[in-house]
Design an enzyme around this catalytic site. Structure first.
Site, PDB file in Angstrom:
ATOM      1  CG  ASP A   6      -2.186   1.056   1.265  1.00  0.00           C
ATOM      2  OD1 ASP A   6      -2.438   1.511   0.325  1.00  0.00           O
ATOM      3  OD2 ASP A   6      -2.328   1.493   2.282  1.00  0.00           O
ATOM      4  CG  HIS A  10      -5.645   8.227   3.180  1.00  0.00           C
ATOM      5  ND1 HIS A  10      -5.131   8.863   2.128  1.00  0.00           N
ATOM      6  CD2 HIS A  10      -5.586   6.875   2.780  1.00  0.00           C
ATOM      7  CE1 HIS A  10      -4.719   7.955   1.213  1.00  0.00           C
ATOM      8  NE2 HIS A  10      -5.238   6.571   1.353  1.00  0.00           N
ATOM      9  N   GLY A  11      -7.921   8.544   6.758  1.00  0.00           N
ATOM     10  CA  GLY A  11      -8.277   8.950   8.208  1.00  0.00           C
ATOM     11  C   GLY A  11      -9.579   9.061   8.628  1.00  0.00           C
ATOM     12  NE  ARG A  63      -4.458   2.721  11.064  1.00  0.00           N
ATOM     13  CZ  ARG A  63      -3.511   3.430  11.023  1.00  0.00           C
ATOM     14  NH1 ARG A  63      -3.284   4.457  11.355  1.00  0.00           N
ATOM     15  NH2 ARG A  63      -2.607   3.084   9.982  1.00  0.00           N
TER      16      ARG A  63
HETATM   17  P1  13P Z   1      -9.061   4.959   5.402  1.00  0.00           P
HETATM   18  O1  13P Z   1      -8.142   5.854   6.202  1.00  0.00           O
HETATM   19  O2  13P Z   1     -10.420   5.581   5.082  1.00  0.00           O
HETATM   20  O3  13P Z   1      -9.296   3.567   6.041  1.00  0.00           O
HETATM   21  O4  13P Z   1      -8.089   4.645   3.958  1.00  0.00           O
HETATM   22  C1  13P Z   1      -7.267   3.655   4.128  1.00  0.00           C
HETATM   23  C2  13P Z   1      -6.416   3.657   2.712  1.00  0.00           C
HETATM   24  O5  13P Z   1      -6.926   4.123   1.667  1.00  0.00           O
HETATM   25  C3  13P Z   1      -5.288   2.894   2.492  1.00  0.00           C
HETATM   26  O6  13P Z   1      -4.512   2.891   1.427  1.00  0.00           O
HETATM   27  O1  G3H Z   2      -3.371   5.219   3.585  1.00  0.00           O
HETATM   28  C1  G3H Z   2      -2.633   4.633   4.513  1.00  0.00           C
HETATM   29  C2  G3H Z   2      -2.959   3.730   5.255  1.00  0.00           C
HETATM   30  O2  G3H Z   2      -4.173   4.019   5.922  1.00  0.00           O
HETATM   31  C3  G3H Z   2      -2.009   2.858   5.898  1.00  0.00           C
HETATM   32  O3  G3H Z   2      -1.633   3.872   7.180  1.00  0.00           O
HETATM   33  O4  G3H Z   2       0.940   4.281   6.821  1.00  0.00           O
HETATM   34  O5  G3H Z   2      -0.085   4.551   9.191  1.00  0.00           O
HETATM   35  O6  G3H Z   2       0.178   2.285   7.966  1.00  0.00           O
HETATM   36  P1  G3H Z   2       0.031   3.639   7.919  1.00  0.00           P
HETATM   37 ZN    ZN Z   3      -4.773   4.712   0.780  1.00  0.00          ZN
END
Ligand code: 13P
Ligand code: G3H
Ligand code: ZN
Length: 316
Positions: free
Chosen positions: A81, A179-180, A259
């Site tokens: 990712d 995100h978040g 989370r």
């Molecule tokens: P969320 O923060 O909405 O869970 O998105 C996760 C994500 O896009 C990881 O690549």
């Molecule tokens: O998009 C990011 C994912 O939520 C992963 O989060 O880099 O804190 O593991 P992280």
């Molecule tokens: Zn992402």
């Protein structure tokens, strides 16, 4: 069984979306596999750079291999990712990953194309597929902070040109999510108009939706009642996952929601039992609760119940 991401996409495209869940530890690994087995769904495990560094990349890989033995009927892909170029090469060469994401979306179009193309060449030589990103999502992606208001929606023309020039296998596009736990202030709908235009330009091309957590408000309320302070949170309406899937969104990324489940379980446990210090009882509760959460998301995504037809398609 670890399969290629391409195999999962082929079965799902246009019908349902595959849940792509981020994991970091053993409890998440167990809950994820259990939830996907309970809902009979194929799935994607995503490992971020942070997740690979949290304990050790060998540890998280070993946990996934162990889960594969514990749940022999599971069908899943392993995906990097938000990778940078170097991490993509490391994962391509590791022999463990089904696909990688190269995230050069913060670079100008030409540079994004240049970097993505290099990664595609290296990945395709090993039969690994590549997700790329165009258009910036809001929120925090690994070390890249996109300032609020600077997140922009993917331009459909540009998306088609980008895919043509890079040869990538799927595209993360910006359709209003971030995100978040604090997504789109006030607005709670995906930009289906943009999605439709992208699909018209690139019929049959798998799209990826990042920032897809639903941030359940009852979960947030329980966290806050047990001592948390999460304010102004807002997520994607999970009822929009399936309509998005019908428009080509084949992979839906969910991390934040997991989370929140972890935080709710642990806050409530230690709030209710302040004298407790054994981490296994809440850990066990978390595994069950995370499994329930995953199964419910797979229901929304439409991937529940597809395990057997995916198995048949893969075995030919
Ligand atoms: P969320 O923060 O909405 O869970 O998105 C996760 C994500 O896009 C990881 O690549
Ligand atoms: O998009 C990011 C994912 O939520 C992963 O989060 O880099 O804190 O593991 P992280
Ligand atoms: Zn992402």
């Amino acid at each position: 069984m670890i399969v290629t991401t391409a195999q999962l996409f082929k079965s799902a495209y246009g019908k349902y979306a595959i849940g792509a869940y981020n994991i970091n530890n053993a409890e998440q690994t167990m809950g994820l596999f259990k939830g996907c087995m309970d809902s009979k769904a194929p799935f994607i495990i995503q490992l971020s750079k942070g997740a690979r560094a949290y304990t050790d990349k060998r540890m998280i890989e070993a946990m996934i291999r162990a889960a594969d033995e514990i749940f022999p009927d599971a069908i899943f892909a392993v995906h990097l990712d938000h990778g940078d170029e170097q991490t993509c090469y490391e994962c391509i060469d590791s022999g463990f990953f089904s696909s990688v994401m190269i995230d050069a979306s913060h670079d100008p179009f030409e540079k994004n194309v240049e970097i993505t193309k290099r990664v595609v060449e290296r990945a395709h030589a090993k039969g690994i597929s590549v997700e790329a990103e165009l258009g910036m999502l809001g929120g925090v992606e690994e070390d890249i902070v996109v300032e609020e208001g600077h997140a922009c929606l993917t331009d459909p023309e540009e998306a088609a040109e980008f895919v043509k020039q890079t040869g990538c296998d799927s595209l993360a596009c910006a359709i209003g999510t971030s995100h978040g736990a604090f997504k789109f202030k006030g607005r709670q709908s995906l930009h289906f108009d943009v999605l439709e235009k992208i699909k018209n330009k690139m019929p049959s091309f798998p799209l990826v939706m990042h920032g897809s957590s639903s941030v359940p408000q009852d979960e947030v309320a329980r966290i806050n009642a047990a001592g948390g302070k999460i304010q102004d949170s807002m997520g994607v309406d999970p009822n929009e996952y399936l309509p998005a899937a019908k428009l080509g969104v084949t992979k839906v990324n969910i991390d934040t929601d997991g989370r929140l489940v972890w935080t709710r379980v642990h806050r409530e446990f230690f709030h209710d039992k302040p004298g407790e210090f054994d981490f296994r009882p809440p850990g066990k509760v978390f595994i069950q609760e995370y499994a329930k959460f995953i199964a419910s998301r797979n229901d929304f995504l439409g991937s529940s119940g597809h395990l057997d037809d995916v198995r048949k398609a893969i075995k030919g």
